[in-house]
Enzyme design. Structure first.
Site, PDB file in Angstrom:
ATOM      1  N   SER A 135       0.839  -1.210   0.000  1.00 37.41           N
ATOM      2  CA  SER A 135       0.000   0.000   0.000  1.00 37.41           C
ATOM      3  C   SER A 135       0.869   1.253   0.000  1.00 37.41           C
ATOM      4  CB  SER A 135      -0.910   0.016   1.236  1.00 37.41           C
ATOM      5  OG  SER A 135      -1.906  -0.973   1.098  1.00 37.41           O
ATOM      6  N   TRP A 159       4.396  -9.625  -6.456  1.00 36.30           N
ATOM      7  CA  TRP A 159       2.999  -9.634  -6.925  1.00 36.30           C
ATOM      8  C   TRP A 159       2.891  -9.198  -8.380  1.00 36.30           C
ATOM      9  CZ3 TRP A 159       1.247 -12.318  -3.217  1.00 36.30           C
ATOM     10  CH2 TRP A 159       1.604 -12.054  -1.891  1.00 36.30           C
ATOM     11  N   GLY A 248      -5.806   1.702 -14.623  1.00 29.97           N
ATOM     12  CA  GLY A 248      -5.784   0.283 -14.246  1.00 29.97           C
ATOM     13  C   GLY A 248      -6.962  -0.073 -13.351  1.00 29.97           C
ATOM     14  N   GLU A 369      -4.090  -3.593  -7.164  1.00 30.10           N
ATOM     15  CA  GLU A 369      -4.200  -2.232  -7.730  1.00 30.10           C
ATOM     16  C   GLU A 369      -4.769  -1.256  -6.684  1.00 30.10           C
ATOM     17  OE1 GLU A 369      -4.830  -1.509 -11.765  1.00 30.10           O
ATOM     18  OE2 GLU A 369      -4.045  -3.449 -12.414  1.00 30.10           O
ATOM     19  N   THR A 371      -5.749  -1.574  -2.285  1.00 30.85           N
ATOM     20  CA  THR A 371      -6.791  -2.239  -1.483  1.00 30.85           C
ATOM     21  C   THR A 371      -8.022  -1.320  -1.376  1.00 30.85           C
ATOM     22  OG1 THR A 371      -5.950  -1.201   0.526  1.00 30.85           O
ATOM     23  CG2 THR A 371      -5.033  -3.368  -0.028  1.00 30.85           C
TER      24      THR A 371
HETATM   25  N1  CAA Z   1      -2.216  11.069 -10.564  1.00 30.69           N
HETATM   26  C1  CAA Z   1      -1.160  11.902 -10.692  1.00 30.69           C
HETATM   27  N2  CAA Z   1      -0.280  12.112  -9.696  1.00 30.69           N
HETATM   28  C2  CAA Z   1      -0.480  11.470  -8.517  1.00 30.69           C
HETATM   29  C3  CAA Z   1      -1.574  10.595  -8.322  1.00 30.69           C
HETATM   30  C4  CAA Z   1      -2.455  10.402  -9.398  1.00 30.69           C
HETATM   31  N3  CAA Z   1      -3.501   9.569  -9.303  1.00 30.69           N
HETATM   32  N4  CAA Z   1      -1.508  10.114  -7.064  1.00 30.69           N
HETATM   33  C5  CAA Z   1      -0.439  10.660  -6.482  1.00 30.69           C
HETATM   34  N5  CAA Z   1       0.177  11.482  -7.366  1.00 30.69           N
HETATM   35  C6  CAA Z   1       1.373  12.306  -7.131  1.00 30.69           C
HETATM   36  C7  CAA Z   1       1.114  13.309  -6.036  1.00 30.69           C
HETATM   37  O1  CAA Z   1       0.546  14.510  -6.544  1.00 30.69           O
HETATM   38  C8  CAA Z   1       2.522  13.564  -5.529  1.00 30.69           C
HETATM   39  O2  CAA Z   1       3.193  14.406  -6.437  1.00 30.69           O
HETATM   40  P1  CAA Z   1       4.076  15.664  -5.945  1.00 30.69           P
HETATM   41  O3  CAA Z   1       5.375  15.084  -5.559  1.00 30.69           O
HETATM   42  O4  CAA Z   1       4.143  16.529  -7.137  1.00 30.69           O
HETATM   43  O5  CAA Z   1       3.310  16.280  -4.787  1.00 30.69           O
HETATM   44  C9  CAA Z   1       3.178  12.190  -5.640  1.00 30.69           C
HETATM   45  O6  CAA Z   1       2.406  11.458  -6.614  1.00 30.69           O
HETATM   46  C10 CAA Z   1       3.157  11.414  -4.355  1.00 30.69           C
HETATM   47  O7  CAA Z   1       1.813  11.260  -4.000  1.00 30.69           O
HETATM   48  P2  CAA Z   1       1.324  11.061  -2.505  1.00 30.69           P
HETATM   49  O8  CAA Z   1       2.004  12.031  -1.629  1.00 30.69           O
HETATM   50  O9  CAA Z   1      -0.160  11.029  -2.521  1.00 30.69           O
HETATM   51  O10 CAA Z   1       1.942   9.603  -2.219  1.00 30.69           O
HETATM   52  P3  CAA Z   1       1.731   8.641  -1.008  1.00 30.69           P
HETATM   53  O11 CAA Z   1       3.026   8.035  -0.694  1.00 30.69           O
HETATM   54  O12 CAA Z   1       0.958   9.304   0.082  1.00 30.69           O
HETATM   55  O13 CAA Z   1       0.852   7.449  -1.653  1.00 30.69           O
HETATM   56  C11 CAA Z   1      -1.110   6.286  -2.319  1.00 30.69           C
HETATM   57  C12 CAA Z   1      -0.353   7.596  -2.227  1.00 30.69           C
HETATM   58  C13 CAA Z   1      -2.430   6.648  -2.980  1.00 30.69           C
HETATM   59  C14 CAA Z   1      -1.378   5.650  -0.978  1.00 30.69           C
HETATM   60  C15 CAA Z   1      -0.307   5.317  -3.227  1.00 30.69           C
HETATM   61  O14 CAA Z   1       0.874   4.878  -2.587  1.00 30.69           O
HETATM   62  C16 CAA Z   1      -1.098   4.117  -3.654  1.00 30.69           C
HETATM   63  O15 CAA Z   1      -1.907   4.185  -4.581  1.00 30.69           O
HETATM   64  N6  CAA Z   1      -0.889   2.941  -2.989  1.00 30.69           N
HETATM   65  C17 CAA Z   1      -1.448   1.705  -3.465  1.00 30.69           C
HETATM   66  C18 CAA Z   1      -0.458   1.021  -4.344  1.00 30.69           C
HETATM   67  C19 CAA Z   1      -1.099   0.264  -5.445  1.00 30.69           C
HETATM   68  O16 CAA Z   1      -2.186   0.547  -5.927  1.00 30.69           O
HETATM   69  N7  CAA Z   1      -0.391  -0.737  -5.912  1.00 30.69           N
HETATM   70  C20 CAA Z   1      -0.825  -1.484  -7.026  1.00 30.69           C
HETATM   71  C21 CAA Z   1       0.169  -2.487  -7.360  1.00 30.69           C
HETATM   72  S1  CAA Z   1       0.061  -2.915  -9.035  1.00 30.69           S
HETATM   73  C22 CAA Z   1      -0.970  -4.213  -9.163  1.00 30.69           C
HETATM   74  O17 CAA Z   1      -1.632  -4.618  -8.265  1.00 30.69           O
HETATM   75  C23 CAA Z   1      -1.033  -4.631 -10.582  1.00 30.69           C
HETATM   76  C24 CAA Z   1      -1.273  -6.021 -10.842  1.00 30.69           C
HETATM   77  O18 CAA Z   1      -0.373  -6.742 -11.167  1.00 30.69           O
HETATM   78  C25 CAA Z   1      -2.658  -6.501 -10.884  1.00 30.69           C
END
Ligand code: CAA
Length: 387
Positions: A135, A159, A248, A369, A371
């Protein structure tokens, strides 16, 4: 009975029927066996490629079909109704690595990777997570260090869906240094292929569901990556990954809707056939109420998904919408498959009927993608976003 919540055009219906037909003849007859054997059928990639289904969102100039998002998701739902494992392979390939190369790749990268990926000659995978970074994806530790024109990568990705077959893996790695850590801005994206020295596929996960989709760890051990494999700008890899996950997550929502629709249809048919106390069980309100709630959940999930898809096609920012669609659809899939098993009773609990597979397959949609908890965080944060 599913109905078109969003009126589809003739062309969209054509793709939907093509997917339906392919799923019915080339996938559904084998899905139970593939699940039992945890077997990935390699010829699927070739057949899907021939149909154009591995280039659904890639423009025609790169040999893709150039479809809109709604059509792509409608097709994906049809595949997921037959086999959620096939659906995730198609979803990851179409939504993540191909879109990343299309958006941020160089002209040369598009020729070398995007074009063959659109034709199904190369299958794409996405490597963001690590054993200790799920996460909290930005805490990943795979390190890339510059060496002349090349990069040397060390670390383990976890994964990775389609990882055994993955010909083109979009891998995120740190390019900041221990003295100058930059958090999410210290991560870059690389186009990795299994022929690189130092690349190896590790443990294959023995999963509860989605068993016909191979999920593996991938190790990079002093892996030398040519400089022209860096995608876009140094330090932008995490942003690219997040933006791509906006797309995704729509794919995973479509997968969840497909699983739910399959469970609903099976349960409705069974309730019409199965007699207890001298009546088909569909005549009992206890069963009717379950079927009604299931149908409502499927319709609501599909409606939100289609609304998000059309917002994307209008060019709107869909971060919040796509998290909502994934959250609703995956929670619906879990609820609907749980009730389907209840309607089947003991027969739902054994492998003679497909509902137990649907239930196992549904579970992961609440996990990968992002939780359900992460989707809620994204939705809540977006309420205050100025972007
Ligand atoms: N679009 C554009 N930019 C984004 C964004 C988005 N949707 N989300 C975040 N950002 C940018 C932010 O604006 C920030 O940019 P700046 O440095 O310019 O400020 C940067 O990214 C960092 O963002 P956060 O500070 O929000 O980052 P965070 O560490 O707090 O994490 C989170 C955010 C939403 C929790 C993220 O870590 C997340 O989505 N976690 C889940 C991970 C995930 O989905 N993994 C999937 C694995 S892939 C998979 O499962 C595929 C498969 O094989 C089936």
């Amino acid at each position: 009975m599913a109905w078109a919540l969003t009126p589809l055009t003739e062309a969209q219906r054509e793709i939907q029927h093509l997917a339906q037909d392919f799923a019915e003849h080339e996938i559904a007859p084998y899905s139970a066996q593939w699940d039992r054997d945890a077997y990935f059928e390699p010829s699927l990639v070739e057949k899907l490629g021939a149909l154009g289904f591995l280039g659904m969102l890639i423009p025609e100039e790169y040999d893709g079909l150039g479809l809109d998002t709604l059509t792509y998701l409608v097709a994906l739902e049809e595949i997921a109704r037959a086999d959620a494992s096939a659906a995730v392979m198609i979803s990851v390939h179409n939504s993540l690595p191909t879109q990343m190369i299309l958006k941020w790749g160089s002209a040369d990268q598009k020729e070398r990777y995007l074009r063959p990926m659109a034709r199904g000659e190369m299958l794409g995978a996405f490597a963001l997570s690590e054993p200790e970074a799920g996460s909290d994806a930005a805490s990943l530790t795979t390190q890339a260090v510059r060496d002349g024109n090349d990069w040397i990568l060390n670390g383990t990705k976890a994964w990775v869906s389609s990882g055994t077959k993955g010909d083109v893996i979009l891998a995120m790695a740190r390019t900041d240094t221990p003295d100058d850590r930059r958090g999410a801005r210290g991560i870059s994206a690389f186009i990795v292929t299994p022929d690189l020295p130092g690349f190896s596929v590790g443990k294959k996960e023995d999963k509860m569901g989605l068993r016909a989709s191979p999920t593996v760890q991938i190790h990079f051990s002093d892996m030398r990556v040519p400089g022209d494999r860096l995608l876009g700008a140094v330090g932008s890899g995490f942003i690219y990954a997040m933006q791509s996950l906006d797309n995704g997550r729509l794919g995973i929502a479509a997968q969840a809707v497909g699983i739910s629709e399959a469970a609903l249809r099976l349960a409705a048919a069974y309730a019409a056939e199965r007699k207890q106390f001298g009546h088909p069980i569909k005549e009992f309100q206890a069963i009717q109420f379950k079927l009604a709630d299931m149908a409502m959940r499927v319709a609501a999930a599909r409606a939100l998904l289609h609304a998000a898809a059309t917002a994307k096609d209008r060019g709107e920012r869909i971060t919040q919408f796509s998290s909502m669609a994934k959250l609703l659809a995956s929670e619906a899939a879990m609820a609907v498959t749980t009730q389907a098993i209840q309607i089947f009773g003991g027969y739902g609990y054994v492998k003679d009927y497909p509902v137990e597979r649907l239930f196992r397959d549904a579970k992961v949609t609440q996990i990968y993608e992002g939780t359900s908890e992460i989707q809620r965080i994204v939705i809540a944060r977006e309420l205050y976003s100025k972007r």
